[in-house]
Write a protein that holds these residues in place. Structure first.
Motif, PDB file in Angstrom:
ATOM      1  N   ALA A 274     -30.944  -4.992 -12.812  1.00 33.56           N
ATOM      2  CA  ALA A 274     -31.378  -3.580 -12.672  1.00 33.56           C
ATOM      3  C   ALA A 274     -32.929  -3.376 -13.208  1.00 33.56           C
ATOM      4  O   ALA A 274     -33.782  -2.651 -12.431  1.00 33.56           O
ATOM      5  CB  ALA A 274     -30.464  -2.564 -13.158  1.00 33.56           C
ATOM      6  N   ALA A 275     -33.130  -3.913 -14.245  1.00 32.85           N
ATOM      7  CA  ALA A 275     -34.547  -3.976 -14.766  1.00 32.85           C
ATOM      8  C   ALA A 275     -35.540  -4.339 -13.885  1.00 32.85           C
ATOM      9  O   ALA A 275     -36.386  -3.857 -13.538  1.00 32.85           O
ATOM     10  CB  ALA A 275     -34.642  -4.693 -16.248  1.00 32.85           C
ATOM     11  N   ALA A 276     -35.326  -5.486 -13.380  1.00 29.27           N
ATOM     12  CA  ALA A 276     -36.280  -6.294 -12.438  1.00 29.27           C
ATOM     13  C   ALA A 276     -36.346  -5.342 -11.151  1.00 29.27           C
ATOM     14  O   ALA A 276     -37.561  -5.467 -10.449  1.00 29.27           O
ATOM     15  CB  ALA A 276     -35.778  -7.764 -11.978  1.00 29.27           C
ATOM     16  N   LYS A 277     -35.318  -4.631 -10.639  1.00 27.00           N
ATOM     17  CA  LYS A 277     -35.368  -4.029  -9.370  1.00 27.00           C
ATOM     18  C   LYS A 277     -36.212  -2.743  -9.707  1.00 27.00           C
ATOM     19  O   LYS A 277     -36.987  -2.243  -8.761  1.00 27.00           O
ATOM     20  CB  LYS A 277     -34.098  -3.998  -8.783  1.00 27.00           C
ATOM     21  N   TYR A 278     -35.814  -2.126 -10.610  1.00 29.60           N
ATOM     22  CA  TYR A 278     -36.145  -0.528 -10.943  1.00 29.60           C
ATOM     23  C   TYR A 278     -37.048  -0.224 -12.128  1.00 29.60           C
ATOM     24  O   TYR A 278     -37.691   0.785 -12.053  1.00 29.60           O
ATOM     25  CB  TYR A 278     -34.794   0.177 -11.215  1.00 29.60           C
ATOM     26  N   GLY A 279     -37.652  -1.447 -12.620  1.00 28.46           N
ATOM     27  CA  GLY A 279     -38.661  -1.085 -13.488  1.00 28.46           C
ATOM     28  C   GLY A 279     -38.477  -0.302 -14.720  1.00 28.46           C
ATOM     29  O   GLY A 279     -39.375   0.352 -15.181  1.00 28.46           O
ATOM     30  N   ALA A 280     -37.282  -0.422 -15.045  1.00 31.92           N
ATOM     31  CA  ALA A 280     -36.820   0.188 -16.382  1.00 31.92           C
ATOM     32  C   ALA A 280     -36.034  -0.952 -17.292  1.00 31.92           C
ATOM     33  O   ALA A 280     -35.678  -1.731 -16.886  1.00 31.92           O
ATOM     34  CB  ALA A 280     -35.739   1.382 -15.908  1.00 31.92           C
ATOM     35  N   VAL A 281     -35.930  -0.318 -18.377  1.00 35.85           N
ATOM     36  CA  VAL A 281     -35.359  -1.090 -19.424  1.00 35.85           C
ATOM     37  C   VAL A 281     -33.957  -0.454 -19.713  1.00 35.85           C
ATOM     38  O   VAL A 281     -33.593   0.709 -19.661  1.00 35.85           O
ATOM     39  CB  VAL A 281     -36.100  -1.141 -20.746  1.00 35.85           C
ATOM     40  N   PHE A 282     -32.981  -1.522 -19.699  1.00 35.42           N
ATOM     41  CA  PHE A 282     -31.358  -0.998 -19.779  1.00 35.42           C
ATOM     42  C   PHE A 282     -30.863  -1.842 -20.941  1.00 35.42           C
ATOM     43  O   PHE A 282     -30.834  -2.880 -21.139  1.00 35.42           O
ATOM     44  CB  PHE A 282     -30.660  -1.238 -18.373  1.00 35.42           C
ATOM     45  N   THR A 283     -30.370  -0.834 -22.029  1.00 36.04           N
ATOM     46  CA  THR A 283     -29.759  -1.379 -23.067  1.00 36.04           C
ATOM     47  C   THR A 283     -28.398  -0.504 -23.432  1.00 36.04           C
ATOM     48  O   THR A 283     -28.120   0.218 -22.439  1.00 36.04           O
ATOM     49  CB  THR A 283     -30.595  -1.144 -24.342  1.00 36.04           C
ATOM     50  N   LYS A 284     -28.014  -0.622 -24.479  1.00 35.53           N
ATOM     51  CA  LYS A 284     -26.773   0.150 -24.520  1.00 35.53           C
ATOM     52  C   LYS A 284     -26.693   1.599 -24.814  1.00 35.53           C
ATOM     53  O   LYS A 284     -26.136   2.394 -24.685  1.00 35.53           O
ATOM     54  CB  LYS A 284     -26.089  -0.449 -26.148  1.00 35.53           C
TER      55      LYS A 284
ATOM     56  N   ALA B 172     -17.882  -3.917 -22.965  1.00 37.43           N
ATOM     57  CA  ALA B 172     -18.844  -2.870 -23.152  1.00 37.43           C
ATOM     58  C   ALA B 172     -19.342  -3.123 -24.639  1.00 37.43           C
ATOM     59  O   ALA B 172     -20.484  -3.281 -25.126  1.00 37.43           O
ATOM     60  CB  ALA B 172     -18.414  -1.560 -22.862  1.00 37.43           C
ATOM     61  N   HIS B 173     -18.452  -3.205 -25.858  1.00 37.77           N
ATOM     62  CA  HIS B 173     -18.615  -3.348 -27.277  1.00 37.77           C
ATOM     63  C   HIS B 173     -19.478  -4.538 -27.240  1.00 37.77           C
ATOM     64  O   HIS B 173     -20.294  -4.685 -28.211  1.00 37.77           O
ATOM     65  CB  HIS B 173     -17.452  -3.138 -28.022  1.00 37.77           C
TER      66      HIS B 173
ATOM     67  N   ALA C  47      -8.276   1.119 -28.728  1.00 39.13           N
ATOM     68  CA  ALA C  47      -9.069  -0.166 -28.499  1.00 39.13           C
ATOM     69  C   ALA C  47     -10.586   0.071 -28.890  1.00 39.13           C
ATOM     70  O   ALA C  47     -11.394  -0.767 -28.708  1.00 39.13           O
ATOM     71  CB  ALA C  47      -8.950  -0.621 -27.049  1.00 39.13           C
ATOM     72  N   GLY C  48     -10.850   1.595 -28.952  1.00 39.08           N
ATOM     73  CA  GLY C  48     -12.091   2.133 -29.237  1.00 39.08           C
ATOM     74  C   GLY C  48     -12.971   2.692 -28.119  1.00 39.08           C
ATOM     75  O   GLY C  48     -14.300   3.208 -28.496  1.00 39.08           O
ATOM     76  N   ALA C  49     -12.444   3.110 -27.304  1.00 36.71           N
ATOM     77  CA  ALA C  49     -13.050   4.007 -26.189  1.00 36.71           C
ATOM     78  C   ALA C  49     -13.273   5.492 -26.526  1.00 36.71           C
ATOM     79  O   ALA C  49     -12.244   6.225 -26.925  1.00 36.71           O
ATOM     80  CB  ALA C  49     -12.161   4.081 -25.148  1.00 36.71           C
ATOM     81  N   GLU C  50     -14.442   5.762 -26.829  1.00 37.48           N
ATOM     82  CA  GLU C  50     -14.584   7.170 -27.322  1.00 37.48           C
ATOM     83  C   GLU C  50     -14.480   8.459 -26.401  1.00 37.48           C
ATOM     84  O   GLU C  50     -14.271   9.419 -26.608  1.00 37.48           O
ATOM     85  CB  GLU C  50     -16.378   7.184 -27.915  1.00 37.48           C
TER      86      GLU C  50
END
Length: 240
Positions: A165-175, A191-192, A214-217
């Motif tokens: 997604a970062a390569a295609k859309y030019g944005a940084v994706f993190t948690k 996810a965790h 299981a930790g889902a908020e």
């Protein structure tokens, strides 16, 4: 392709029991593909929930006294998608899109800067058939998703999708701006451990209590309330 500079968000949808149900068709296709590559009609297939196709195949081979190797993996990666393509009409008649799935995808597609794709244990070719059969692919960018083709570990698929997604859309994706939407405790663990927030929906084998434990908020009963889904998304990654 550029997106709005303010608050890009990456939504990683699980497919099975989150967006669709094959209602037995998937198991039938898997058995046929296994028989095709081994010459053995399987007594049973390994439990699929939370696993990628390479893991399911390896466990099923071992259960039948067959040593897993790359040759079987390569053959299965061709045979299983072929089953889905060949029997797409059967999947359409036997399976279904889950209630609210199409509306949920459409609703999130209206949010500025939101990219929707999939993170799944399916092969990419299988995922494409499943989603197209039920007309659920129109709001999904499958090119930036992550699939069984990319690795056996579900958590390891998160950074794969983020990088694409970062390569295609030019944005940084993190948690901080990535969220998985899935129906099992395995999606929560992915996810965790992989670097994403998570919204769980109790449309599979795990109920709301199990998902919370299981930790889902953020836990929803299903996808029939797009407003509730959007509120959960804003709570999970809306501040980014």
């Amino acid at each position: 392709m550029a997106i709005e500079a303010h608050g890009p968000r990456l939504i990683l949808w699980d497919i099975d029991h989150t967006l669709i149900e094959t209602r037995g068709a998937g198991s039938e296709f898997a058995r046929a593909a296994f028989a095709e590559i081994t010459g053995i009609r399987p007594e049973h297939m390994a439990t699929a929930t939370g696993k990628t196709e390479p893991v399911i195949l390896a466990e099923t081979l071992q259960a039948h006294g067959i040593r897993p190797d790359d040759v079987y993996q390569q053959r299965y990666a061709q045979a299983l998608p072929a089953q889905y393509r060949r029997h797409a009409d059967q999947l359409r008649q036997q399976g279904r899109a889950l209630p609210g799935a199409a509306e949920a995808l459409a609703a999130l597609a209206q949010l500025p800067g939101t990219i929707q794709t999939v993170l799944t244990g399916n092969y990419k070719a299988v995922a494409a058939v499943k989603l197209a059969v039920f007309d659920l692919d129109r709001h999904l960018d499958l090119d930036v998703g992550a699939y069984a083709d990319d690795g056996a570990d579900r958590a390891g698929l998160v950074p794969v999708a983020q990088k694409r997604a970062a390569a295609k859309y030019g944005a940084v994706f993190t948690k901080a701006n990535t969220v998985i939407i899935g129906d099992t405790i395995h999606d929560i663990a992915a996810a965790h451990n992989g670097g994403a927030a998570v919204i769980a929906v109790a449309t599979g084998s795990d109920n709301t209590d199990q998902l919370r434990e299981a930790g889902a908020e953020y836990v929803l009963a299903d996808l029939t309330d797009p407003d509730a889904l959007q509120q959960a998304l804003e709570a999970a990654v809306g501040a980014y």
